[in-house]
Design an enzyme around this catalytic site. Structure first.
Site, PDB file in Angstrom:
ATOM      1  N   LYS A 174      45.392  22.617  52.364  1.00 48.03           N
ATOM      2  CA  LYS A 174      44.733  23.399  53.533  1.00 48.03           C
ATOM      3  C   LYS A 174      43.237  23.515  53.099  1.00 48.03           C
ATOM      4  O   LYS A 174      43.083  24.523  52.456  1.00 48.03           O
ATOM      5  CB  LYS A 174      45.362  24.481  54.079  1.00 48.03           C
ATOM      6  CG  LYS A 174      45.114  24.907  55.349  1.00 48.03           C
ATOM      7  CD  LYS A 174      43.855  25.454  55.980  1.00 48.03           C
ATOM      8  CE  LYS A 174      43.150  26.532  55.420  1.00 48.03           C
ATOM      9  NZ  LYS A 174      41.522  26.791  55.819  1.00 48.03           N
ATOM     10  N   GLY A 226      39.823  31.315  46.300  1.00 44.43           N
ATOM     11  CA  GLY A 226      39.198  31.994  47.425  1.00 44.43           C
ATOM     12  C   GLY A 226      38.644  33.681  47.191  1.00 44.43           C
ATOM     13  O   GLY A 226      38.675  33.943  46.047  1.00 44.43           O
ATOM     14  N   SER A 227      38.611  34.223  48.093  1.00 42.44           N
ATOM     15  CA  SER A 227      38.185  35.715  48.032  1.00 42.44           C
ATOM     16  C   SER A 227      39.384  36.433  47.493  1.00 42.44           C
ATOM     17  O   SER A 227      40.529  36.199  47.685  1.00 42.44           O
ATOM     18  CB  SER A 227      37.836  36.420  49.392  1.00 42.44           C
ATOM     19  OG  SER A 227      38.762  36.103  50.314  1.00 42.44           O
ATOM     20  N   VAL A 230      41.775  37.774  50.322  1.00 42.34           N
ATOM     21  CA  VAL A 230      42.839  36.976  51.046  1.00 42.34           C
ATOM     22  C   VAL A 230      43.788  36.839  49.750  1.00 42.34           C
ATOM     23  O   VAL A 230      45.128  36.788  49.862  1.00 42.34           O
ATOM     24  CB  VAL A 230      42.082  35.475  51.318  1.00 42.34           C
ATOM     25  CG1 VAL A 230      43.257  34.655  51.797  1.00 42.34           C
ATOM     26  CG2 VAL A 230      41.496  35.933  52.684  1.00 42.34           C
ATOM     27  N   GLY A 231      43.473  36.523  48.393  1.00 44.35           N
ATOM     28  CA  GLY A 231      44.341  36.509  47.622  1.00 44.35           C
ATOM     29  C   GLY A 231      45.256  37.424  47.343  1.00 44.35           C
ATOM     30  O   GLY A 231      46.654  37.391  46.992  1.00 44.35           O
ATOM     31  N   GLU A 248      42.911  31.867  42.178  1.00 42.98           N
ATOM     32  CA  GLU A 248      41.494  31.901  41.336  1.00 42.98           C
ATOM     33  C   GLU A 248      40.636  32.764  42.486  1.00 42.98           C
ATOM     34  O   GLU A 248      40.532  32.162  43.504  1.00 42.98           O
ATOM     35  CB  GLU A 248      41.259  30.422  41.296  1.00 42.98           C
ATOM     36  CG  GLU A 248      41.851  29.706  39.887  1.00 42.98           C
ATOM     37  CD  GLU A 248      41.336  28.632  39.781  1.00 42.98           C
ATOM     38  OE1 GLU A 248      41.881  27.667  39.301  1.00 42.98           O
ATOM     39  OE2 GLU A 248      40.121  28.156  40.145  1.00 42.98           O
ATOM     40  N   CYS A 282      32.179  31.080  41.964  1.00 41.96           N
ATOM     41  CA  CYS A 282      33.109  32.318  41.370  1.00 41.96           C
ATOM     42  C   CYS A 282      32.719  32.528  39.891  1.00 41.96           C
ATOM     43  O   CYS A 282      32.617  33.687  39.380  1.00 41.96           O
ATOM     44  CB  CYS A 282      34.634  31.950  41.332  1.00 41.96           C
ATOM     45  SG  CYS A 282      35.469  30.486  40.648  1.00 41.96           S
ATOM     46  N   GLN A 329      27.424  33.677  55.535  1.00 39.34           N
ATOM     47  CA  GLN A 329      27.130  33.766  54.234  1.00 39.34           C
ATOM     48  C   GLN A 329      25.637  34.367  54.092  1.00 39.34           C
ATOM     49  O   GLN A 329      25.277  35.198  53.163  1.00 39.34           O
ATOM     50  CB  GLN A 329      27.375  32.524  53.399  1.00 39.34           C
ATOM     51  CG  GLN A 329      27.666  32.589  52.075  1.00 39.34           C
ATOM     52  CD  GLN A 329      28.956  33.480  51.616  1.00 39.34           C
ATOM     53  OE1 GLN A 329      29.808  33.665  52.440  1.00 39.34           O
ATOM     54  NE2 GLN A 329      28.995  34.076  50.734  1.00 39.34           N
ATOM     55  N   GLU A 383      30.919  41.077  44.747  1.00 33.77           N
ATOM     56  CA  GLU A 383      30.592  39.671  44.669  1.00 33.77           C
ATOM     57  C   GLU A 383      29.796  39.240  45.983  1.00 33.77           C
ATOM     58  O   GLU A 383      30.146  39.266  46.982  1.00 33.77           O
ATOM     59  CB  GLU A 383      31.843  38.906  44.741  1.00 33.77           C
ATOM     60  CG  GLU A 383      31.810  37.426  44.469  1.00 33.77           C
ATOM     61  CD  GLU A 383      33.126  36.570  44.422  1.00 33.77           C
ATOM     62  OE1 GLU A 383      33.999  36.518  45.493  1.00 33.77           O
ATOM     63  OE2 GLU A 383      33.121  35.612  43.724  1.00 33.77           O
TER      64      GLU A 383
HETATM   65  P1  NDP Z   1      38.602  33.040  51.989  1.00 35.06           P
HETATM   66  O1  NDP Z   1      39.046  33.517  50.737  1.00 35.06           O
HETATM   67  O2  NDP Z   1      38.747  33.625  53.334  1.00 35.06           O
HETATM   68  O3  NDP Z   1      38.944  31.581  52.256  1.00 35.06           O
HETATM   69  C1  NDP Z   1      39.626  30.590  51.197  1.00 35.06           C
HETATM   70  C2  NDP Z   1      40.344  29.786  51.887  1.00 35.06           C
HETATM   71  O4  NDP Z   1      41.581  30.346  52.279  1.00 35.06           O
HETATM   72  C3  NDP Z   1      40.083  29.002  53.057  1.00 35.06           C
HETATM   73  O5  NDP Z   1      40.839  27.893  53.236  1.00 35.06           O
HETATM   74  C4  NDP Z   1      40.404  29.721  54.319  1.00 35.06           C
HETATM   75  O6  NDP Z   1      40.454  29.258  55.378  1.00 35.06           O
HETATM   76  C5  NDP Z   1      41.720  30.181  53.550  1.00 35.06           C
HETATM   77  N1  NDP Z   1      42.275  31.548  54.276  1.00 35.06           N
HETATM   78  C6  NDP Z   1      41.729  32.294  54.863  1.00 35.06           C
HETATM   79  N2  NDP Z   1      42.647  33.433  55.348  1.00 35.06           N
HETATM   80  C7  NDP Z   1      43.819  33.016  54.738  1.00 35.06           C
HETATM   81  C8  NDP Z   1      44.979  33.568  54.875  1.00 35.06           C
HETATM   82  N3  NDP Z   1      45.094  35.011  55.511  1.00 35.06           N
HETATM   83  N4  NDP Z   1      46.047  33.056  54.140  1.00 35.06           N
HETATM   84  C9  NDP Z   1      45.963  31.835  53.723  1.00 35.06           C
HETATM   85  N5  NDP Z   1      44.824  31.212  53.812  1.00 35.06           N
HETATM   86  C10 NDP Z   1      43.584  31.968  53.927  1.00 35.06           C
HETATM   87  O7  NDP Z   1      37.094  32.933  51.580  1.00 35.06           O
HETATM   88  P2  NDP Z   1      35.846  32.824  52.737  1.00 35.06           P
HETATM   89  O8  NDP Z   1      35.637  31.328  52.788  1.00 35.06           O
HETATM   90  O9  NDP Z   1      35.984  33.619  53.944  1.00 35.06           O
HETATM   91  O10 NDP Z   1      34.654  33.480  51.659  1.00 35.06           O
HETATM   92  C11 NDP Z   1      34.474  35.043  51.674  1.00 35.06           C
HETATM   93  C12 NDP Z   1      34.138  35.510  50.409  1.00 35.06           C
HETATM   94  O11 NDP Z   1      35.189  35.247  49.378  1.00 35.06           O
HETATM   95  C13 NDP Z   1      33.028  34.724  49.822  1.00 35.06           C
HETATM   96  O12 NDP Z   1      31.724  35.434  50.221  1.00 35.06           O
HETATM   97  C14 NDP Z   1      33.114  34.983  48.413  1.00 35.06           C
HETATM   98  O13 NDP Z   1      32.678  36.124  48.265  1.00 35.06           O
HETATM   99  C15 NDP Z   1      34.535  34.945  48.054  1.00 35.06           C
HETATM  100  N6  NDP Z   1      34.987  33.382  47.897  1.00 35.06           N
HETATM  101  C16 NDP Z   1      35.418  33.209  46.707  1.00 35.06           C
HETATM  102  C17 NDP Z   1      35.593  31.884  46.040  1.00 35.06           C
HETATM  103  C18 NDP Z   1      35.920  31.758  44.635  1.00 35.06           C
HETATM  104  O14 NDP Z   1      35.584  30.483  44.078  1.00 35.06           O
HETATM  105  N7  NDP Z   1      36.073  32.731  43.868  1.00 35.06           N
HETATM  106  C19 NDP Z   1      35.449  30.916  46.975  1.00 35.06           C
HETATM  107  C20 NDP Z   1      35.033  31.087  48.269  1.00 35.06           C
HETATM  108  C21 NDP Z   1      35.000  32.383  48.684  1.00 35.06           C
HETATM  109  P3  NDP Z   1      39.106  29.153  56.370  1.00 35.06           P
HETATM  110  O15 NDP Z   1      38.114  28.493  55.665  1.00 35.06           O
HETATM  111  O16 NDP Z   1      39.907  28.281  57.356  1.00 35.06           O
HETATM  112  O17 NDP Z   1      39.035  30.415  56.622  1.00 35.06           O
END
Ligand code: NDP
Length: 480
Positions: A174, A226-227, A230-231, A248, A282, A329, A383
Site C-alpha cells: 500500500k 512513515g510518521s 501512525v506507527g 521505521e 527520516c 507539507q 520532526e
Molecule cells: P503517514 O505516516 O500518515 O503515512 C505513511 C503511510 O501510511 C502512507 O502510505 C499512508 O497512506 C499510510 N497510512 C496513513 N494512515 C494510516 C493508518 N491509520 N493505518 C495504516 N496506514 C496508514 O505520513 P504522512 O504522509 O501523512 O506524513 C506526515 C508526517 O510524517 C511527515 O510530515 C513527516 O513528519 C512524517 N513522515 C516520516 C517519514 C519517515 O521516513 N520517517 C516518511 C513520511 C512521513 P496515505 O499516503 O494514503 O495517507
C-alpha cells in the site's frame, strides 16, 4: 490521461469502488500525472486473499529461484533507472540526480536481498541426550503488508518487498497516496521478471486501506515506514493479535560539532544531509548542536554552503533541491518557521516560500537556518520534514550529548570532531539507532538501518537483520 490500476493476483484490476483520484506534480501542481484507484475495503480484502493463496506457490519456490527473480528485478531497476527516476521526480519533486541515486540504491538493496535468500541459515546445537539432533530453521512469516511513505517512493517499497520475498513471504503493498506511480512501475517490473501471480499485490488508496490491511488477521507481518503517530497506532492495533511489526518512523537527528578542526568540511556534510530531498528524509540532519566557541565560524560556513543550493523544478539539471511534496507539507514547514520567528530564535537565512514561476505555483521553500534555538522549542523537538535547520548553542560536550538525547526520537546522529575520546563517548552515550562520525547521515545498501525510542520498533531493515523482520524461528528436535 493515463489511468492506472491495482495489481491483484497477477492481474491489473479496477478498484471495486470504481473511484479514482489524480496525482499532481509538486513543482507544478496544475500538471496532472495520472489517475489512480481510490480503493476500498473489498480491494484490500481481495489483495490479502490473493497473497494468502499464493503462499503455497511461493513456499515451494526454492531459494535459488527466489534469488534469481530478485536479481533480475535488481538488474531491471538499473536498466530502467532513467525512466523510473523521471517518474520519481515528477511525482515526488526531488532533483533528478537524487531520483537516479534512489533507483540505483534500490537496485543495490534488491541485489543484497537476493543474496539473503541463499543465506537463510538456522543453527545446529550439541545435545544433552544421545540419539537426538537439534537445530533451528527460518520460516517465512506469511502474508506481509508493506505500507510506505512518499519521500522515497522507490527505495521504501523495495526495502520491504525484496527482503520479504527473499525470505519466502507474499506481500501486499500500500504505497503513499501522493506517490502511487512509482509503485505501479515497480509492480510492472516484478511482473516482468516472472514473479508468480499473487506473490506481490498492489492496492492503491488512502490511509484507510492501510488500516484495513493491518487489521486483517491473515496478514502476519507488517512493515511500515512513515510518521510516528501512525506507527504507534499500528503497533497498538497489531499487538492485540500478535502479528510481527517492523516500524521505521520519524527522526530529529542531531549534528553535534565539538572540537572540530574542519568546520568547512563539517558544514558541507551537514548541509547535504539536512537539505537533500528538501529535508523530507527520516535521517535528515535536523538539529545542529555546536559548542559556543565554534558556533559563529560554523554558522558562516553553513550559510555559504546553503547559498550554493539551487531550488527549482527537479527535472532541471541545474536544480539541487526540488519542491516540497504537497501544499500540506509546505504549510507545515511555514508554520514551524512562523513559530520559530515568534519565539526567541534568530532567523539567519531563508524562511520564505519561493515563487519560482507564479504560473506553476510549485511548493518551493527556501533553505532556512535558525540560530539561538532553545533545545525545548518546537524547532528543536519536532520532526519538521522540510528544509529548516536550527542551531542550538551549548557550553560543552556534556551539554551537547544531553541536548542530543532530549527528544523523543533516536534514529541517526552525527558527530564532527577531531577528539578521539569524544567519539567513544558519543558512540556510547547518544540514544540513536545509527551514529556517524565526521560525515552526514548517509547509509549503505547492506548495513542495518533503524532507530530506537520513538524512531522505530522491530528488526532493523537493510542488511542481515532483515531476516529477523521477515522470518520466524522454528526449533526442531529429532530423536532417532
Ligand atoms: P503517514 O505516516 O500518515 O503515512 C505513511 C503511510 O501510511 C502512507 O502510505 C499512508 O497512506 C499510510 N497510512 C496513513 N494512515 C494510516 C493508518 N491509520 N493505518 C495504516 N496506514 C496508514 O505520513 P504522512 O504522509 O501523512 O506524513 C506526515 C508526517 O510524517 C511527515 O510530515 C513527516 O513528519 C512524517 N513522515 C516520516 C517519514 C519517515 O521516513 N520517517 C516518511 C513520511 C512521513 P496515505 O499516503 O494514503 O495517507
Amino acid at each position: 490521461m493515463e489511468r492506472h490500476l491495482n495489481y491483484i493476483g497477477g492481474n491489473w484490476v479496477e478498484p471495486g469502488t470504481g473511484d479514482y483520484c489524480q496525482s499532481h506534480n509538486p513543482a507544478c501542481p496544475s500538471q496532472v500525472l495520472g489517475e489512480f484507484p481510490r480503493s476500498g475495503a473489498a480491494d484490500v480484502d481481495a489483495a490479502v486473499a490473493s497473497a494468502e493463496a499464493a503462499r503455497a506457490v511461493w513456499d515451494h519456490t526454492l531459494a535459488p529461484q527466489r534469488s534469481a527473480i530478485l536479481l533480475r528485478f535488481s538488474q531491471l531497476l538499473l536498466d530502467s533507472k532513467d525512466e523510473l527516476a523521471r517518474i520519481v521526480t515528477l511525482e515526488q519533486g526531488k532533483a533528478l540526480s537524487e531520483s537516479v541515486g534512489e533507483v540505483t540504491r534500490a537496485a543495490a538493496e534488491a541485489a543484497f536481498a537476493a543474496g539473503e535468500a541463499m543465506r537463510l541459515s538456522g543453527q545446529t546445537f550439541p545435545n544433552e541426550r544421545p540419539g537426538f539432533s537439534c537445530y533451528t530453521v527460518l520460516q517465512p512469516v506469511g502474508v506481509v503488508a508493506a505500507i510506505t511513505p512518499w519521500n522515497f517512493p522507490v527505495v521504501s517499497p523495495v526495502r520491504k518487498i525484496a527482503p520479504a520475498l527473499a525470505c519466502g513471504n507474499t506481500v501486499v503493498l500500500k504505497p503513499a497516496s501522493l506517490t502511487p506511480r512509482s509503485a505501479v512501475y515497480l509492480a510492472r517490473l516484478l511482473e516482468k521478471v516472472g514473479l508468480p501471480p499473487g506473490v506481490l499485490n498492489l492496492v492503491i488508496g488512502s490511509g484507510e486501506c492501510g488500516q484495513r490491511l493491518i487489521s486483517d488477521t491473515r496478514v502476519r507481518g507488517i512493515s511500515f515506514t512513515g510518521s510516528t503517530a501512525v506507527g504507534v497506532r499500528i503497533a497498538e492495533k497489531v499487538a492485540a493479535r500478535m502479528a510481527k511489526v517492523q516500524l521505521e518512523l520519524g527522526g530529529k537527528n542531531p549534528a553535534i560539532v565539538l572540537e572540530c578542526d574542519d568546520l568547512d568540511g563539517a558544514a558541507q556534510e551537514i548541509v547535504a544531509a539536512a537539505f537533500l530531498c528538501s529535508g523530507q528524509r527520516c535521517t535528515a540532519l535536523s538539529r545542529v548542536i555546536v559548542e559556543e566557541s565554534q558556533t559563529d565560524q560554523l554558522r558562516e560556513r553553513l550559510v555559504a554552503h546553503m547559498a550554493k543550493i539551487r531550488v527549482g523544478n527537479g527535472l532541471d539539471p541545474q536544480t539541487t533541491m526540488g519542491p516540497l511534496v504537497s501544499r500540506q507539507q509546505l504549510e507545515t514547514v511555514a508554520g514551524y518557521v512562523r513559530r520559530g520567528r515568534e519565539d526567541r530564535s534568530t532567523l539567519v537565512v531563508g524562511g520564505r516560500q519561493l515563487i519560482e514561476n507564479p504560473e506553476s505555483e510549485g511548493y518551493f521553500y527556501e533553505p532556512t537556518l535558525f540560530d539561538h534555538v532553545s533545545p525545548s522549542s518546537g524547532l528543536a523537538q519536532e520532526e519538521i520534514f522540510g528544509p529548516v535547520l536550527p542551531i542550538i548553542r551549548v557550553r560543552n560536550a556534556q551539554e551537547a550529548f544531553e541536548v542530543a538525547n532530549s527528544t523523543r526520537y533516536g534514529l541517526a546522529a552525527s558527530l564532527f570532531t577531531a577528539n578521539r575520546h569524544l567519539v567513544d563517548e558519543f558512540v556510547q552515550r547518544v540514544e540513536s539507532g545509527m551514529v556517524h562520525v565526521n560525515h552526514g547521515t548517509a547509509s549503505q545498501a547492506h548495513v542495518p538501518f533503524g532507530g530506537v525510542k520513538d524512531s522505530g520498533q522491530g528488526a532493523f531493515s537493510i542488511g542481515p537483520t532483515v531476516k529477523d523482520a521477515f522470518t520466524t524461528v522454528k526449533t526442531v528436535y529429532i530423536k532417532w
